[in-house]
Write a protein that holds these residues in place. Structure first.
Motif, PDB file in Angstrom:
ATOM      1  N   ALA A   1      36.063  41.756  32.970  1.00  0.00           N
ATOM      2  CA  ALA A   1      36.072  40.867  31.820  1.00  0.00           C
ATOM      3  C   ALA A   1      35.461  41.532  30.602  1.00  0.00           C
ATOM      4  O   ALA A   1      34.444  42.237  30.701  1.00  0.00           O
ATOM      5  N   GLN A   2      36.110  41.300  29.481  1.00  0.00           N
ATOM      6  CA  GLN A   2      35.528  41.669  28.196  1.00  0.00           C
ATOM      7  C   GLN A   2      34.791  40.422  27.714  1.00  0.00           C
ATOM      8  O   GLN A   2      35.415  39.401  27.432  1.00  0.00           O
ATOM      9  N   LEU A   3      33.487  40.505  27.648  1.00  0.00           N
ATOM     10  CA  LEU A   3      32.698  39.302  27.388  1.00  0.00           C
ATOM     11  C   LEU A   3      32.663  38.922  25.909  1.00  0.00           C
ATOM     12  O   LEU A   3      32.581  37.741  25.577  1.00  0.00           O
ATOM     13  N   ARG A   4      32.744  39.932  25.026  1.00  0.00           N
ATOM     14  CA  ARG A   4      32.654  39.637  23.604  1.00  0.00           C
ATOM     15  C   ARG A   4      33.786  40.315  22.857  1.00  0.00           C
ATOM     16  O   ARG A   4      34.182  41.438  23.186  1.00  0.00           O
ATOM     17  N   ARG A   5      34.286  39.659  21.808  1.00  0.00           N
ATOM     18  CA  ARG A   5      35.384  40.218  21.025  1.00  0.00           C
ATOM     19  C   ARG A   5      34.954  41.492  20.327  1.00  0.00           C
ATOM     20  O   ARG A   5      35.751  42.418  20.158  1.00  0.00           O
ATOM     21  N   VAL A   6      33.697  41.590  19.947  1.00  0.00           N
ATOM     22  CA  VAL A   6      33.232  42.721  19.145  1.00  0.00           C
ATOM     23  C   VAL A   6      32.954  43.962  19.978  1.00  0.00           C
ATOM     24  O   VAL A   6      32.662  45.023  19.432  1.00  0.00           O
ATOM     25  N   SER A   7      33.033  43.861  21.295  1.00  0.00           N
ATOM     26  CA  SER A   7      32.784  45.009  22.155  1.00  0.00           C
ATOM     27  C   SER A   7      33.839  45.092  23.223  1.00  0.00           C
ATOM     28  O   SER A   7      34.179  44.087  23.845  1.00  0.00           O
ATOM     29  N   THR A   8      34.368  46.308  23.445  1.00  0.00           N
ATOM     30  CA  THR A   8      35.389  46.480  24.484  1.00  0.00           C
ATOM     31  C   THR A   8      34.770  46.765  25.847  1.00  0.00           C
ATOM     32  O   THR A   8      35.488  47.010  26.811  1.00  0.00           O
TER      33      THR A   8
ATOM     34  N   PHE B   1      35.522  36.715  26.534  1.00  0.00           N
ATOM     35  CA  PHE B   1      36.556  36.823  25.514  1.00  0.00           C
ATOM     36  C   PHE B   1      37.929  37.010  26.150  1.00  0.00           C
ATOM     37  O   PHE B   1      38.898  36.372  25.746  1.00  0.00           O
ATOM     38  N   ARG B   2      37.989  37.886  27.170  1.00  0.00           N
ATOM     39  CA  ARG B   2      39.286  38.182  27.778  1.00  0.00           C
ATOM     40  C   ARG B   2      39.091  38.736  29.185  1.00  0.00           C
ATOM     41  O   ARG B   2      38.153  39.480  29.440  1.00  0.00           O
ATOM     42  N   ILE B   3      39.996  38.366  30.068  1.00  0.00           N
ATOM     43  CA  ILE B   3      40.048  38.968  31.385  1.00  0.00           C
ATOM     44  C   ILE B   3      41.055  40.106  31.348  1.00  0.00           C
ATOM     45  O   ILE B   3      42.217  39.892  30.996  1.00  0.00           O
ATOM     46  N   ASN B   4      40.627  41.296  31.684  1.00  0.00           N
ATOM     47  CA  ASN B   4      41.532  42.440  31.702  1.00  0.00           C
ATOM     48  C   ASN B   4      42.108  42.602  33.093  1.00  0.00           C
ATOM     49  O   ASN B   4      42.891  41.792  33.525  1.00  0.00           O
ATOM     50  N   THR B   5      41.683  43.592  33.844  1.00  0.00           N
ATOM     51  CA  THR B   5      42.238  43.804  35.178  1.00  0.00           C
ATOM     52  C   THR B   5      41.745  42.734  36.155  1.00  0.00           C
ATOM     53  O   THR B   5      40.579  42.311  36.095  1.00  0.00           O
ATOM     54  N   MET B   6      42.640  42.288  37.012  1.00  0.00           N
ATOM     55  CA  MET B   6      42.315  41.360  38.102  1.00  0.00           C
ATOM     56  C   MET B   6      42.840  41.982  39.391  1.00  0.00           C
ATOM     57  O   MET B   6      43.850  42.710  39.369  1.00  0.00           O
ATOM     58  N   GLY B   7      42.204  41.676  40.502  1.00  0.00           N
ATOM     59  CA  GLY B   7      42.694  42.280  41.734  1.00  0.00           C
ATOM     60  C   GLY B   7      42.014  41.755  42.973  1.00  0.00           C
ATOM     61  O   GLY B   7      41.193  40.831  42.914  1.00  0.00           O
ATOM     62  N   TRP B   8      42.385  42.401  44.079  1.00  0.00           N
ATOM     63  CA  TRP B   8      41.882  42.011  45.393  1.00  0.00           C
ATOM     64  C   TRP B   8      41.477  43.245  46.181  1.00  0.00           C
ATOM     65  O   TRP B   8      42.191  44.251  46.201  1.00  0.00           O
ATOM     66  N   TYR B   9      40.347  43.127  46.853  1.00  0.00           N
ATOM     67  CA  TYR B   9      39.918  44.076  47.863  1.00  0.00           C
ATOM     68  C   TYR B   9      39.863  43.343  49.197  1.00  0.00           C
ATOM     69  O   TYR B   9      39.828  42.098  49.233  1.00  0.00           O
ATOM     70  N   HIS B  10      39.857  44.085  50.271  1.00  0.00           N
ATOM     71  CA  HIS B  10      39.541  43.480  51.556  1.00  0.00           C
ATOM     72  C   HIS B  10      38.566  44.347  52.325  1.00  0.00           C
ATOM     73  O   HIS B  10      38.422  45.541  52.069  1.00  0.00           O
ATOM     74  N   GLN B  11      37.868  43.685  53.257  1.00  0.00           N
ATOM     75  CA  GLN B  11      36.889  44.386  54.076  1.00  0.00           C
ATOM     76  C   GLN B  11      36.975  43.851  55.500  1.00  0.00           C
ATOM     77  O   GLN B  11      36.713  42.666  55.746  1.00  0.00           O
ATOM     78  N   ALA B  12      37.370  44.745  56.406  1.00  0.00           N
ATOM     79  CA  ALA B  12      37.422  44.405  57.822  1.00  0.00           C
ATOM     80  C   ALA B  12      36.064  44.714  58.455  1.00  0.00           C
ATOM     81  O   ALA B  12      35.309  45.535  57.932  1.00  0.00           O
TER      82      ALA B  12
END
Length: 122
Positions: free
Chosen positions: A99-106, A29-40
């Protein structure tokens, strides 16, 4: 389900720049937070930067002033513009989305990309 495809990792000299991209696709339904991690090698995965759906950003102290995170909601894509790169930035960079997969659930589900290698070396 959400699929993430990353691109942009490369070998770059110290002081150089790179731009990482991560595109999300699938059923959600919607992408909320997006980001990046790294691993050395030999280290734990660490947060590099994140951006909310309201475009608030958060950066690791080690990258503040050098990296910029942004997003294109029309393309469901998150970017990481990396500048003044240092050898210690060398790592595998992983994007993630909540990601929020469905509109009816947060409720949110977290998905990860496959990782892209960034190597900073002369």
């Amino acid at each position: 389900q959400v699929q993430l495809v990353e691109s942009g990792g490369d070998l770059v000299q110290p002081g150089g720049s790179l731009r990482l991209s991560c595109a999300a696709s699938g059923n959600f339904f919607r992408i909320n937070t997006m980001g990046w991690y790294h691993q050395a090698p030999g280290k734990q995965r660490e947060l590099v930067a994140a951006i909310t759906s309201g475009t608030s950003t958060n950066y690791a102290d080690s990258v503040k002033g050098r990296f910029t995170i942004s997003r294109d909601d029309a393309e469901n894509t998150v970017y990481l513009q990396m500048g003044s790169l240092k050898p210690e930035d060398t790592a595998v960079y992983y994007c993630y989305v909540r990601a929020q997969l469905r509109r009816v659930s947060t409720d949110e589900t977290t998905y990860w990309g496959q990782g892209t290698q960034v190597t900073v070396s002369s």
